[in-house]
Design an enzyme around this catalytic site. Structure first.
Site, PDB file in Angstrom:
ATOM      1  N   HIS A 189      -9.559 124.914  75.549  1.00 26.22           N
ATOM      2  CA  HIS A 189     -10.732 125.498  74.576  1.00 26.22           C
ATOM      3  C   HIS A 189     -10.575 127.343  74.369  1.00 26.22           C
ATOM      4  CE1 HIS A 189     -14.621 122.985  76.201  1.00 26.22           C
ATOM      5  NE2 HIS A 189     -13.393 122.288  75.822  1.00 26.22           N
TER       6      HIS A 189
ATOM      7  N   GLU B 231     -18.651 120.457  83.047  1.00 26.81           N
ATOM      8  CA  GLU B 231     -18.533 118.901  82.459  1.00 26.81           C
ATOM      9  C   GLU B 231     -18.784 118.178  84.115  1.00 26.81           C
ATOM     10  OE1 GLU B 231     -16.199 118.079  79.764  1.00 26.81           O
ATOM     11  OE2 GLU B 231     -16.760 119.905  78.350  1.00 26.81           O
TER      12      GLU B 231
ATOM     13  N   ASN C 199     -18.971 123.789  75.492  1.00 23.50           N
ATOM     14  CA  ASN C 199     -17.451 123.338  74.019  1.00 23.50           C
ATOM     15  C   ASN C 199     -17.859 124.002  73.203  1.00 23.50           C
ATOM     16  OD1 ASN C 199     -19.255 121.530  76.515  1.00 23.50           O
ATOM     17  ND2 ASN C 199     -16.371 120.780  75.695  1.00 23.50           N
TER      18      ASN C 199
END
Length: 546
Positions: free
Chosen positions: A487, A402, A525
């Site tokens: 995560h 990201e 994600n």
């Protein structure tokens, strides 16, 4: 029931009657009005669940999996009660806002800490954590041996505190993510259903080219492409029309005021604005916040006895309650569900849970880093806190990065990244009886494969641009944020701890329906995959178990 979860006829008959008939635990509610308005519930508060209550379906947790389960059960005519450890987040603070700003953390920010534990601990050589009052705040930085796991606490779970990057894995990577699940049905039915339910959309690429708040992302694109990497826009659950108005100065700012880590007051479509709004509108679901489930055991008359503690905002237990549920859905997140299940197995509450419970836990390969750019590559004083793009080197190097913001309000000339990597290491939760807690055996050294994968991107960019890594963000002279994950995944893996639809082996009427089902990595994600898998599983459960 499936062949791998044999039916207990004595228990199942009573559970079935409870599941369909049940009690009238109904909360009259309306959907939240408008995706971009203030992030507060516009419903009357319901009384918390009563000691001795008997409910058809109990959902432990209000995150992605739990919200999907509650909605679909309610639509099928089942009354549902949801239990949430965190707060409701429906009441403004003294500043008139529900959520605290990232740059000025206060008692709303962290879960039962007296000092913040921010992912970036230092800036320009100085530590940035600060003392805060102990409170049931929105972000839990839960420390295990070797890793800090960041989790959302409140009605809406992780959707309250994430960046909203709603990414569906590349089809070619799916077999490694969920090897026992049919990719055709996921990509044909359940991913589209999840994306629609979550309100996923993509930034206007023309607006992106000139938006002051995404200068940092355009610099990231330039550097990625000059080194031969694929730069890709990433779908999100932010309301992009609202973002444009923020930039124009016609609405209260949220993403452009640095709000993200401790919630967004406007703009972001968390579960409160999507699935949970629809949940409330069914009139069949009651949500009880500030309650923590401590035990689940088979009830003498069928179904399950669920014990829980009621908390105050200082984290103290103010009452202990016992309720009966026909069916129980574990949706407390990868960590919460895994910790509870290993406790229940080890302490004899659910001794028939199999030996896979607690195993297969991973960090989705999360590592962070920053790069120091040249003076001719400023990243901008105004940065949107919502990331919208990434660098894809998964096929060649095992990393997706990201392009993340550093919304400090000053020019930093820094590019910042959160990488998701193909890290093979998996940890296990076990029960420490002497300490009366679940423990995780993750080792910080296990982050090295993730660092190596991220370096396939950033070493090359630094060499091409003549730039260096920042060493002031995670401590003193430390390049890599290898101490955390946003995560968490696994711990009750699909097809191992459960059958192929989340039914817990050995206990008809008990289900896992959250990120604990996914074995450690999604390549992107994870919340769209968690949502889609929950949609798949609950559809099967409703069709076959009711």
């Amino acid at each position: 029931m499936s062949a791998s979860a044999p039916r207990d006829t004595a228990t199942d008959g009573v559970s079935r009657r409870r599941f369909i008939a049940g009690t009238s635990s109904i909360l009259g509610a309306v959907a939240l009005a408008g995706q971009a308005g203030p992030a507060r519930a516009r419903t009357a508060a319901a009384a918390p669940i009563a000691d001795g209550a008997d409910v058809p379906a109990l959902v432990i947790g209000t995150g992605y999996g739990g919200s999907v389960a509650a909605l679909r059960l309610a639509e099928a005519g089942v009354d549902v009660h949801m239990i949430e450890m965190g707060m409701a987040w429906d009441t403004p603070g003294s500043d008139g806002k529900i959520f605290a700003n990232t740059t000025t953390p206060d008692l709303r920010s962290f879960w039962l800490r007296t000092r913040t534990k921010q992912p970036i601990s230092n800036f320009l050589g100085f530590p940035i954590d600060k003392d805060v009052p102990k409170h049931t705040g929105i972000l839990d930085a839960e420390e295990f041996g070797g890793i800090i796991v960041y989790q959302g606490r409140g009605v809406g779970g992780g959707s309250l505190v994430n960046g909203g990057m709603a990414v569906t894995p590349q089809r070619e990577n799916f077999a490694a993510v969920l090897p026992t699940v049919d990719a055709n049905e996921m990509y044909g039915t359940y991913y589209p259903r999840a994306n629609a339910g979550l309100g996923v959309n993509t930034i206007d690429p023309n607006w992106f080219e000139t938006a002051e708040c995404y200068q940092y992302a355009r610099v990231g694109r330039k550097h990625a492409q000059r080194s031969g990497f694929r730069f890709t826009f990433v779908p999100d659950v932010y309301d992009w029309d609202y973002m444009k108005k923020e930039q124009a100065g016609t609405v209260p700012k949220s993403a452009l005021a640095g709000e993200i880590l401790y919630g967004n007051n406007y703009g972001k479509k968390s579960l409160q604005q999507t699935y949970l709004a629809r949940v409330r509108a069914t009139g069949r679901v009651t949500i009880t916040p500030l309650h923590r489930v401590t035990s689940v055991t088979p009830a003498a008359g069928g179904g399950y006895t669920v014990t829980m503690e009621q908390l105050n905002t200082s984290g103290d237990t103010t009452a202990t309650k016992s309720v009966t549920a026909g069916r129980v859905f574990f949706a407390a997140g990868s960590v919460g569900t895994s910790k509870l299940l290993v406790k229940l197995k080890a302490t004899g509450a659910l001794p028939r849970l199999n030996g896979e419970v607690g195993k297969g836990w991973g960090d989705n390969g999360n590592v962070m880093c920053g790069r120091a750019n040249h003076l001719w590559d400023p990243t901008g004083k105004l940065q949107s806190s919502i990331p919208t793009a990434g660098i894809d080197n998964w096929a060649a190097g095992g990393a997706f990065a990201e392009v993340a913001p550093l919304p400090t309000g000053i020019e930093t000339y820094a590019s910042f990244y959160l990488s998701i990597t193909k890290n093979p290491h998996r940890a296990e939760f076990t029960w420490n009886a002497a300490a009366n807690r679940a423990e995780l055996n993750w080792q910080t050294a296990w982050k090295q494969p993730g660092i190596d994968a991220a370096k396939t991107i950033f070493d090359k960019i630094n060499a091409k641009e003549g730039t260096i890594y920042r060493t002031d963000l995670f401590g003193t002279y430390k390049i890599w944020g290898d101490h955390l994950t946003y995560h968490p995944l696994g711990g009750a893996v699909l097809g191992k701890a459960t059958d192929n639809y989340g039914r817990l082996q050995g206990y008809p009427g008990l289900y896992v329906i959250d990120g604990a089902l996914i074995p450690g990595n999604t390549s992107v994600n994870p919340f769209v995959t968690i949502t889609a898998l929950a949609e798949r599983n609950i559809e099967k459960i409703i069709a076959t178990d009711l």
